[in-house]
Design an enzyme around this catalytic site. Structure first.
Site, PDB file in Angstrom:
ATOM      1  N   GLU A  85       0.803  -1.218   0.000  1.00 34.74           N
ATOM      2  CA  GLU A  85       0.000   0.000   0.000  1.00 34.74           C
ATOM      3  C   GLU A  85       0.836   1.269   0.000  1.00 34.74           C
ATOM      4  O   GLU A  85       0.299   2.367  -0.159  1.00 34.74           O
ATOM      5  CB  GLU A  85      -0.952  -0.014   1.201  1.00 34.74           C
ATOM      6  N   GLU A 116       7.404 -21.944   8.058  1.00 34.32           N
ATOM      7  CA  GLU A 116       7.860 -21.042   9.112  1.00 34.32           C
ATOM      8  C   GLU A 116       8.978 -21.647   9.948  1.00 34.32           C
ATOM      9  O   GLU A 116       9.680 -20.940  10.672  1.00 34.32           O
ATOM     10  CB  GLU A 116       6.706 -20.620  10.013  1.00 34.32           C
TER      11      GLU A 116
END
Length: 304
Positions: A85, A116
């Site tokens: 953004e 992960e």
């Protein structure tokens, strides 16, 4: 290796929601809402620490460095969201703020098994984007122990880069490794262990502060106006016009004419109107002051 989750606040059982499955819908939602109210207060408690990271990011930007987010699951997706953004909001290059997620692009939409837990991949993903000591790495993990993020933090530290750990468990492994620790302690989740809830909300609030604060400090906001917004659709074209009008108190025709004269660059249009300059003069004086409108206007008035 067995992982002990019992000591993690984010894995605790919340007494306020132990009977949530027995409640009518509205009462159930009020339990969630009451817990969410605690998040902003947890973030408020670490504002001084957030400010230090913002200043470090701003210094990195000024030196040509980047902000890199690194996380797994929800944490990784939040970093990618915040990074993605920045270009439309602040007119930054896509390479200035980057989000990395364990498991790569596929993990944005679905879980990638064991990604992960790959400590080496955290370091490798930084190598792949040519991470350097000029960059800032923010590792994100509610638990504060995600191996992928720990590997990235260790690699970044080895290069002498500034690192920050954004976690929701105090005294975490990540907090000990990073240069700076950001730990909004939001307490146990409404649904035990579901750290996409309060922990995720806290992370989003902090990430908002990191990029918005650094962009303000970099001159990409004038007053409270996003003066580097890119006009990529009709709504944003009109937003540019509105921004110039609000910043200068001119009418729509004047704002539109100024934007047309400078190829739709809000900052230049604002300096044109307020400084009574043509497009080339406004662009030149903005460049002289690294895009800071107030400094450019002060200079323009001094020369007049």
């Amino acid at each position: 290796m067995k992982i002990d989750l019992s000591q993690m606040i984010t894995e605790g059982r919340n007494p306020a929601s132990q009977h949530i499955d027995e409640l009518p819908t509205e009462a159930m939602l009020r339990v969630i809402n009451n817990e969410d109210k605690k998040v902003a207060l947890a973030v408020e408690a670490i504002v001084p620490q957030i400010a230090k990271v913002v200043d470090a990011i701003c210094a990195a930007f000024q030196a040509g460095g980047r902000l890199i987010y690194c996380g797994a699951g929800t944490s990784g997706r939040l970093g990618i969201l915040d990074a993605s953004e920045c270009p439309p909001t602040f007119g930054t290059p896509h390479s200035q703020v980057i989000g990395l997620i364990a498991g790569g692009h596929r993990a944005i939409l679905q879980a990638v098994e064991n990604a992960e837990d790959n400590r080496e991949q955290g370091a490798q993903d930084l190598k792949d984007i040519h991470f350097s000591q000029n960059d800032v790495l923010v590792g994100i993990a509610a638990s504060g122990r995600t191996p992928y993020v720990l590997g990235a933090l260790e690699y970044a530290n080895g290069l002498g880069a500034t690192t920050a750990a954004l976690t929701c468990n105090p005294d975490s492994a990540m907090a000990h490794i990073a240069t700076m620790a950001l730990t909004p302690v939001v307490g146990p989740e409404v649904v035990t262990g579901s750290s996409r809830m309060k922990a995720g909300t806290a992370q989003k609030l902090v990430l908002n502060m990191l990029t918005t604060g650094a962009m303000i400090r970099s001159g990409k906001v004038y007053g409270n106006l996003m003066v580097d917004v890119e006009a990529t659709n009709q709504k944003l074209v009109q937003r540019q016009v509105n921004i110039v009008m609000q910043a200068t108190e001119c009418d729509e025709a004047t704002a539109s004419a100024a934007l047309a004269a400078c190829s739709g660059h809000c900052k230049t249009a604002i300096v044109m109107v307020l400084g009574e300059l043509n497009a080339d003069e406004a662009a030149s004086i903005l460049g002289k002051h690294q895009g800071f409108i107030r400094l450019a206007l002060h200079d323009a008035k001094t020369e007049q």
